[in-house]
Design a protein around this motif. Structure first.
Motif, PDB file in Angstrom:
ATOM      1  N   TRP A 197      60.777  92.438  41.656  1.00  0.00           N
ATOM      2  CA  TRP A 197      60.259  91.110  41.998  1.00  0.00           C
ATOM      3  C   TRP A 197      58.831  90.936  41.498  1.00  0.00           C
ATOM      4  O   TRP A 197      58.452  89.846  41.084  1.00  0.00           O
ATOM      5  N   VAL A 199      69.295  89.692  45.931  1.00  0.00           N
ATOM      6  CA  VAL A 199      68.851  89.859  47.315  1.00  0.00           C
ATOM      7  C   VAL A 199      69.973  89.561  48.288  1.00  0.00           C
ATOM      8  O   VAL A 199      70.183  90.287  49.277  1.00  0.00           O
ATOM      9  N   GLU A 200      70.725  88.510  48.013  1.00  0.00           N
ATOM     10  CA  GLU A 200      71.814  88.124  48.914  1.00  0.00           C
ATOM     11  C   GLU A 200      72.886  89.202  48.987  1.00  0.00           C
ATOM     12  O   GLU A 200      73.444  89.468  50.050  1.00  0.00           O
ATOM     13  N   ASP A 227      72.429  92.431  48.525  1.00  0.00           N
ATOM     14  CA  ASP A 227      71.824  93.530  49.277  1.00  0.00           C
ATOM     15  C   ASP A 227      72.649  94.814  49.162  1.00  0.00           C
ATOM     16  O   ASP A 227      72.975  95.456  50.155  1.00  0.00           O
ATOM     17  N   TYR A 263      70.940  96.655  43.128  1.00  0.00           N
ATOM     18  CA  TYR A 263      69.501  96.872  42.966  1.00  0.00           C
ATOM     19  C   TYR A 263      69.216  97.856  41.834  1.00  0.00           C
ATOM     20  O   TYR A 263      68.288  97.661  41.041  1.00  0.00           O
ATOM     21  N   PHE A 305      61.902 100.578  46.138  1.00  0.00           N
ATOM     22  CA  PHE A 305      62.716  99.732  47.012  1.00  0.00           C
ATOM     23  C   PHE A 305      62.448 100.148  48.452  1.00  0.00           C
ATOM     24  O   PHE A 305      62.841 101.230  48.877  1.00  0.00           O
ATOM     25  N   PHE A 349      62.806  98.688  52.306  1.00  0.00           N
ATOM     26  CA  PHE A 349      63.430  97.644  53.105  1.00  0.00           C
ATOM     27  C   PHE A 349      63.150  97.878  54.582  1.00  0.00           C
ATOM     28  O   PHE A 349      63.342  98.986  55.092  1.00  0.00           O
TER      29      PHE A 349
END
Length: 342
Positions: free
Chosen positions: A198, A213-214, A216, A221, A246, A248
């Protein structure tokens, strides 16, 4: 003598408690930091030749700060004395684990006003074989963006390896330029680029596919990481390695893994999970230091990646801006958090 030179603004992080008790208790905790100083601190702790270039006002406070940095084992001889103030930022302790409430007080600081043409680069870059800076530097002012370009040209002309952390700070870009207008002209000098997919989209214009992103999903990724890394290397031929992290949020905890694209293939780190962490500040800086350490010591790419990831994750349990753990301690610390991924 091979030396790693870290370039950026020394900051004081002021930490009022969320409830406001600091007002009646007259207690206001603080930390000495700044992204690049955090990197320099880790490298010195890991017994690598670490140096630091910043700008500070010439006064007694700066003398104390420089003495503190020297005490960390960092070479402070490149520091420039200029201007009238040290940069500050405020970040509440306690509940703001996403750091969303950060307040910057960095305008017109000594570092943000250090002009081109003032630094003796022959002297400062003598013995330097690795130069590191972050995208926070050109976010401060046009003056600093121009200074970044000046030093990168000088470092590149001397065949010094250059790394950048694409850390995006929306609250800092206030002088009329968007990151994508500035960063491409700086990244073209870089051998190693670290960030996330990003940040690469926001700062370099490298697109992220719709729905990532949706969905996930880790596999998606990782595919995006490979695509973004290849796009960066195609756009910037000097770049030899791209790392993407990454991280989260998982309640009060975190999931963490990263990738490194180099030598034509994507390496994937171990994955870690913790239900509770202490402090997110400086985790990415610790990761960057891990990358530099690995490349500086000519470690295999997978080993570089695994150590950087472990170092960054271990920093999440340390309440300060920089790591206090040596390599063996890092490896021991993260063992209990490693996920077994089928």
């Amino acid at each position: 003598m091979r030396k790693i030179l870290n370039f950026g603004e020394l900051l004081l992080r002021i930490c009022p408690d969320v409830e406001g008790n600091w007002l009646k208790d007259n207690v206001l905790p603080f930390y000495v930091g700044g992204a690049e100083l955090n990197v320099a601190t880790a490298l010195a702790l890991w017994e690598l030749p670490s140096a630091y270039l910043t700008a500070l006002p010439e006064n007694s406070l700066s003398e104390q700060l420089v003495g503190y940095v020297q005490g960390l084992g960092i070479d402070t001889s490149p520091i420039q004395y200029h201007g009238e103030r040290v940069g500050l930022y405020y970040l509440h302790k306690g509940k703001d684990m996403k750091n969303a409430g950060v307040i910057y007080d960095r305008a017109h600081s000594s570092f943000a006003t250090l002009p081109v043409g003032q630094v003796n680069w022959d002297e400062v870059l003598s013995g330097v074989t690795w130069f590191h800076f972050s995208a926070i530097c050109p976010a401060l002012s046009q003056t600093t963006a121009d200074l970044c370009e000046e030093v990168l040209k000088e470092a590149s002309a001397r065949n010094i390896k250059i790394s950048i952390d694409l850390n995006y700070r929306a609250k800092l870009w206030k002088y009329g330029k968007e990151p994508v207008e500035v960063l491409p002209g700086l990244v073209k000098y870089c051998d190693v680029v670290m960030g996330n997919v990003w940040a690469a989209e926001k700062m370099l214009g490298i697109p992220v596919n719709e729905g990532v992103v949706e969905a996930d999903q880790k596999a998606i990724y990782l595919l995006q990481s490979e695509q973004s890394s290849k796009a960066i290397m195609a756009a910037y031929p000097a770049c030899k390695a791209v790392a993407n992290t990454f991280r989260f949020d998982a309640g009060a905890g975190v999931r963490y893994y990263s990738t490194l694209f180099s030598e034509g293939s994507l390496k994937v780190s171990k994955e870690y999970f913790a239900e509770q962490i202490v402090d997110k500040v400086g985790s990415g800086d610790c990761y960057m230091a891990g990358l530099i350490r690995g490349f500086f010591l000519d470690k295999p790419a997978q080993e570089v990646l695994d150590f950087a990831t472990a170092a960054a994750f271990s920093k999440l349990f340390i309440e300060s801006d920089a790591t206090s753990l040596k390599p063996a301690e890092i490896e021991e610390k993260v063992k209990m958090y490693e996920l077994v991924v089928s």
